[in-house]
Design an enzyme around this catalytic site. Structure first.
Site, PDB file in Angstrom:
ATOM      1  N   TYR A  64      29.465  37.353  39.727  1.00 21.85           N
ATOM      2  CA  TYR A  64      30.574  37.200  40.667  1.00 21.85           C
ATOM      3  C   TYR A  64      30.128  37.407  42.107  1.00 21.85           C
ATOM      4  O   TYR A  64      29.095  38.009  42.387  1.00 21.85           O
ATOM      5  CB  TYR A  64      31.739  38.127  40.309  1.00 21.85           C
ATOM      6  CG  TYR A  64      31.548  39.605  40.562  1.00 21.85           C
ATOM      7  CD1 TYR A  64      31.918  40.188  41.771  1.00 21.85           C
ATOM      8  CD2 TYR A  64      31.036  40.445  39.573  1.00 21.85           C
ATOM      9  CE1 TYR A  64      31.785  41.551  41.994  1.00 21.85           C
ATOM     10  CE2 TYR A  64      30.905  41.807  39.786  1.00 21.85           C
ATOM     11  CZ  TYR A  64      31.277  42.354  40.992  1.00 21.85           C
ATOM     12  OH  TYR A  64      31.142  43.700  41.211  1.00 21.85           O
ATOM     13  N   CYS A  65      30.939  36.841  43.017  1.00 21.88           N
ATOM     14  CA  CYS A  65      30.713  36.995  44.454  1.00 21.88           C
ATOM     15  C   CYS A  65      32.076  37.070  45.125  1.00 21.88           C
ATOM     16  O   CYS A  65      33.056  37.464  44.498  1.00 21.88           O
ATOM     17  CB  CYS A  65      29.869  35.836  45.001  1.00 21.88           C
ATOM     18  SG  CYS A  65      30.699  34.230  44.919  1.00 21.88           S
ATOM     19  N   ARG A  66      32.158  36.670  46.370  1.00 23.63           N
ATOM     20  CA  ARG A  66      33.421  36.742  47.098  1.00 23.63           C
ATOM     21  C   ARG A  66      34.400  35.670  46.619  1.00 23.63           C
ATOM     22  O   ARG A  66      35.555  35.951  46.363  1.00 23.63           O
ATOM     23  CB  ARG A  66      33.139  36.583  48.597  1.00 23.63           C
ATOM     24  CG  ARG A  66      34.374  36.633  49.466  1.00 23.63           C
ATOM     25  CD  ARG A  66      33.979  36.572  50.951  1.00 23.63           C
ATOM     26  NE  ARG A  66      35.160  36.393  51.780  1.00 23.63           N
ATOM     27  CZ  ARG A  66      35.638  35.213  52.145  1.00 23.63           C
ATOM     28  NH1 ARG A  66      35.036  34.100  51.760  1.00 23.63           N
ATOM     29  NH2 ARG A  66      36.713  35.128  52.892  1.00 23.63           N
TER      30      ARG A  66
END
Length: 102
Positions: A64-66
């Site tokens: 996951y990221c932003r």
């Protein structure tokens, strides 16, 4: 690369399922809000600094990221490095904060 929604991931976490989570955001983003897991910034993945996750090469890894863009890039790079079971969290932490409310 597979994908998973934040709702599906939250359900897995809530059920107590053992999940390999990797956050590819920058340290300051992680400090603001995170859902746990290992921290391996995208820059490390781009330069193949993968020691921390090498043992997960054949395991499912939720990345996951932003917003889901950098995690998608990370999945593509890791696929070329031989990782075989990568799952991109679509919408990232923006979707998590919007739909799950922390």
């Amino acid at each position: 690369m597979q994908t998973i929604t934040v709702e599906e991931l939250k359900a897995k976490l809530d059920s107590g399922e053992s999940i390999n989570l990797v956050d590819v955001r920058e340290p300051h983003e992680r400090a603001d809000f995170n859902i746990g897991g290992m921290h391996v910034p995208l820059g490390n993945i781009q330069t193949m600094q993968l020691d921390e996750i090498e043992h997960l090469k054949n395991e499912p890894i939720h990345i996951y990221c932003r917003s889901g863009n950098r995690s998608g890039q990370a999945c593509l790079i890791l696929e070329t490095a031989g990782f075989s079971n990568l799952i991109n969290v679509t919408g990232g932490m923006l979707a998590w904060q919007d739909r799950i409310k922390g």
